[in-house]
Write a protein that holds these residues in place. Structure first.
Motif, PDB file in Angstrom:
ATOM      1  N   GLU A  88       0.802  -1.218   0.000  1.00  0.00           N
ATOM      2  CA  GLU A  88       0.000   0.000   0.000  1.00  0.00           C
ATOM      3  C   GLU A  88       0.843   1.281   0.000  1.00  0.00           C
ATOM      4  OE1 GLU A  88      -3.392  -0.058  -0.251  1.00  0.00           O
ATOM      5  OE2 GLU A  88      -3.105  -2.213  -0.496  1.00  0.00           O
ATOM      6  N   ASP A  89       2.144   1.205   0.299  1.00  0.00           N
ATOM      7  CA  ASP A  89       2.965   2.411   0.435  1.00  0.00           C
ATOM      8  C   ASP A  89       3.435   2.993  -0.891  1.00  0.00           C
ATOM      9  OD1 ASP A  89       4.964   0.659  -0.327  1.00  0.00           O
ATOM     10  OD2 ASP A  89       6.192   0.971   1.456  1.00  0.00           O
ATOM     11  N   ASN A  90       3.096   2.350  -2.020  1.00  0.00           N
ATOM     12  CA  ASN A  90       3.444   2.831  -3.349  1.00  0.00           C
ATOM     13  C   ASN A  90       4.945   2.775  -3.632  1.00  0.00           C
ATOM     14  OD1 ASN A  90       1.882   3.411  -5.520  1.00  0.00           O
ATOM     15  ND2 ASN A  90       1.867   5.613  -5.234  1.00  0.00           N
ATOM     16  N   LEU A  91       5.709   2.102  -2.781  1.00  0.00           N
ATOM     17  CA  LEU A  91       7.142   1.932  -2.988  1.00  0.00           C
ATOM     18  C   LEU A  91       7.367   0.596  -3.686  1.00  0.00           C
ATOM     19  CD1 LEU A  91      10.074   2.893  -2.488  1.00  0.00           C
ATOM     20  CD2 LEU A  91       9.984   1.650  -0.325  1.00  0.00           C
ATOM     21  N   VAL A  92       7.999   0.646  -4.845  1.00  0.00           N
ATOM     22  CA  VAL A  92       8.261  -0.555  -5.624  1.00  0.00           C
ATOM     23  C   VAL A  92       9.727  -0.924  -5.456  1.00  0.00           C
ATOM     24  CG1 VAL A  92       8.254  -1.580  -7.931  1.00  0.00           C
ATOM     25  CG2 VAL A  92       6.479   0.072  -7.289  1.00  0.00           C
ATOM     26  N   SER A  93       9.973  -2.089  -4.879  1.00  0.00           N
ATOM     27  CA  SER A  93      11.339  -2.586  -4.722  1.00  0.00           C
ATOM     28  C   SER A  93      11.683  -3.373  -5.977  1.00  0.00           C
ATOM     29  CB  SER A  93      11.446  -3.476  -3.487  1.00  0.00           C
ATOM     30  OG  SER A  93      11.124  -2.739  -2.339  1.00  0.00           O
ATOM     31  N   GLU A  94      12.597  -2.821  -6.761  1.00  0.00           N
ATOM     32  CA  GLU A  94      12.941  -3.446  -8.037  1.00  0.00           C
ATOM     33  C   GLU A  94      13.808  -4.690  -7.871  1.00  0.00           C
ATOM     34  OE1 GLU A  94      13.094  -0.403 -11.562  1.00  0.00           O
ATOM     35  OE2 GLU A  94      14.456   0.225  -9.970  1.00  0.00           O
ATOM     36  N   GLY A  95      14.403  -4.864  -6.714  1.00  0.00           N
ATOM     37  CA  GLY A  95      15.295  -5.985  -6.508  1.00  0.00           C
ATOM     38  C   GLY A  95      16.737  -5.574  -6.646  1.00  0.00           C
ATOM     39  N   ILE A  96      17.609  -6.547  -6.602  1.00  0.00           N
ATOM     40  CA  ILE A  96      19.050  -6.292  -6.694  1.00  0.00           C
ATOM     41  C   ILE A  96      19.603  -7.115  -7.852  1.00  0.00           C
ATOM     42  CG2 ILE A  96      21.268  -6.538  -5.512  1.00  0.00           C
ATOM     43  CD1 ILE A  96      19.730  -6.159  -2.874  1.00  0.00           C
ATOM     44  N   GLN A  97      20.299  -6.440  -8.766  1.00  0.00           N
ATOM     45  CA  GLN A  97      20.905  -7.113  -9.896  1.00  0.00           C
ATOM     46  C   GLN A  97      22.405  -7.218  -9.656  1.00  0.00           C
ATOM     47  OE1 GLN A  97      20.781  -5.103 -13.677  1.00  0.00           O
ATOM     48  NE2 GLN A  97      21.191  -6.990 -14.796  1.00  0.00           N
ATOM     49  N   ILE A  98      22.957  -8.406  -9.923  1.00  0.00           N
ATOM     50  CA  ILE A  98      24.394  -8.657  -9.782  1.00  0.00           C
ATOM     51  C   ILE A  98      24.893  -9.125 -11.144  1.00  0.00           C
ATOM     52  CG2 ILE A  98      26.160  -9.979  -8.570  1.00  0.00           C
ATOM     53  CD1 ILE A  98      24.020 -10.387  -6.323  1.00  0.00           C
ATOM     54  N   LEU A  99      25.851  -8.375 -11.697  1.00  0.00           N
ATOM     55  CA  LEU A  99      26.327  -8.647 -13.045  1.00  0.00           C
ATOM     56  C   LEU A  99      27.844  -8.668 -13.064  1.00  0.00           C
ATOM     57  CD1 LEU A  99      25.740  -8.779 -16.173  1.00  0.00           C
ATOM     58  CD2 LEU A  99      25.839  -6.285 -16.136  1.00  0.00           C
ATOM     59  N   GLU A 100      28.425  -9.720 -13.653  1.00  0.00           N
ATOM     60  CA  GLU A 100      29.870  -9.796 -13.839  1.00  0.00           C
ATOM     61  C   GLU A 100      30.211  -9.183 -15.187  1.00  0.00           C
ATOM     62  OE1 GLU A 100      31.801 -13.582 -12.948  1.00  0.00           O
ATOM     63  OE2 GLU A 100      29.900 -14.190 -12.048  1.00  0.00           O
ATOM     64  N   LYS A 101      31.163  -8.219 -15.153  1.00  0.00           N
ATOM     65  CA  LYS A 101      31.532  -7.535 -16.390  1.00  0.00           C
ATOM     66  C   LYS A 101      32.934  -6.963 -16.229  1.00  0.00           C
ATOM     67  CE  LYS A 101      29.392  -3.635 -17.239  1.00  0.00           C
ATOM     68  NZ  LYS A 101      28.394  -2.626 -17.614  1.00  0.00           N
ATOM     69  N   GLU A 102      33.774  -7.184 -17.223  1.00  0.00           N
ATOM     70  CA  GLU A 102      35.112  -6.603 -17.255  1.00  0.00           C
ATOM     71  C   GLU A 102      35.905  -6.837 -15.970  1.00  0.00           C
ATOM     72  OE1 GLU A 102      34.324  -2.493 -18.086  1.00  0.00           O
ATOM     73  OE2 GLU A 102      33.364  -2.956 -19.988  1.00  0.00           O
ATOM     74  N   LYS A 103      35.973  -8.074 -15.516  1.00  0.00           N
ATOM     75  CA  LYS A 103      36.716  -8.481 -14.323  1.00  0.00           C
ATOM     76  C   LYS A 103      36.267  -7.765 -13.054  1.00  0.00           C
ATOM     77  CE  LYS A 103      40.804  -9.853 -16.861  1.00  0.00           C
ATOM     78  NZ  LYS A 103      42.250  -9.758 -17.001  1.00  0.00           N
ATOM     79  N   SER A 104      35.027  -7.307 -13.052  1.00  0.00           N
ATOM     80  CA  SER A 104      34.441  -6.672 -11.872  1.00  0.00           C
ATOM     81  C   SER A 104      33.011  -7.155 -11.723  1.00  0.00           C
ATOM     82  CB  SER A 104      34.431  -5.147 -12.006  1.00  0.00           C
ATOM     83  OG  SER A 104      35.740  -4.642 -12.004  1.00  0.00           O
ATOM     84  N   THR A 105      32.467  -6.884 -10.563  1.00  0.00           N
ATOM     85  CA  THR A 105      31.073  -7.195 -10.306  1.00  0.00           C
ATOM     86  C   THR A 105      30.333  -5.890 -10.115  1.00  0.00           C
ATOM     87  OG1 THR A 105      31.693  -9.278  -9.259  1.00  0.00           O
ATOM     88  CG2 THR A 105      29.494  -8.432  -8.781  1.00  0.00           C
ATOM     89  N   PHE A 106      29.227  -5.746 -10.819  1.00  0.00           N
ATOM     90  CA  PHE A 106      28.376  -4.566 -10.709  1.00  0.00           C
ATOM     91  C   PHE A 106      27.076  -4.984 -10.044  1.00  0.00           C
ATOM     92  CE2 PHE A 106      31.293  -3.618 -14.082  1.00  0.00           C
ATOM     93  CZ  PHE A 106      31.586  -2.268 -13.913  1.00  0.00           C
TER      94      PHE A 106
END
Length: 192
Positions: free
Chosen positions: A166-184
């Motif tokens: 009911e609070d109108n706050l949308v939690s999009e989640g957390i994305q974890i992506l490996e790219k260019e020898k780093s984690t984003f």
């Protein structure tokens, strides 16, 4: 005849002066996104933008960082994001929006996730989620209260149950992506 001419001249001068005064009472102000805001005589403003929320990203992001007692960062006016170093990782943060009021933190770290999500990475994400007041993610990560989705493009997506729909706050989640020898890692949520 001379009196009539003088009265007409005085009337014309008086009308032209009052018209000039009206034009100078309307003040044009520019905001940070260069939208024109017209301040009318009655004190109300008309903004060319039809934004529901405040889209002054710099002002809102700086207020957010000040609340969190983060003073050292670099603002990028092209992307409307702040970049800072936090516990050895590079964070890119912003807050604000026009139709949706977004809070977002992107973390660039050297910790590589595995398919089981090791405790060091979970702890790092949880620490940042708590620091930046993402209440729907904070502590739920440590408690394991999320659903992990593996994507084919070397990324993971963590979904969380919404505690208050009911609070109108949308939690999009957390994305974890490996790219260019780093984690984003991207942590975000928005008000609709």
């Amino acid at each position: 005849m001379k009196k009539t001419f003088c009265y007409t001249l005085i009337l014309i001068i008086a009308l032209s002066c009052s018209e000039k005064k009206t034009k100078t009472e309307n003040i044009i102000v520019k905001n940070s996104k260069s939208d024109t805001v017209l301040k009318t005589d009655n004190g109300k403003s008309e903004n060319d933008s039809d934004c529901v929320f405040d889209d002054n990203y710099k002002k809102i992001t700086e207020e957010w960082l000040n609340e969190l007692e983060i003073k050292k960062y670099v603002w990028d006016p092209k992307t409307n994001k702040a970049t800072l170093i936090y516990n050895g990782d590079t964070l890119t943060v912003y807050k604000g929006g026009c139709d949706h009021f977004i809070s977002s933190v992107e973390i660039k770290t050297d910790i590589y996730p595995n398919k089981e999500l090791d405790s060091a990475l979970i702890g790092k994400i949880n620490d940042i989620a708590c620091k930046f007041k993402f209440d729907n993610y904070c502590k739920k990560l440590i408690e394991g209260r999320f659903k992990k989705n593996d994507n084919a493009n070397s990324s993971l997506f963590l979904e969380f149950e919404d505690d208050d729909p009911e609070d109108n706050l949308v939690s999009e989640g957390i994305q974890i992506l490996e790219k260019e020898k780093s984690t984003f890692i991207t942590i975000s949520e928005y008000y609709n």
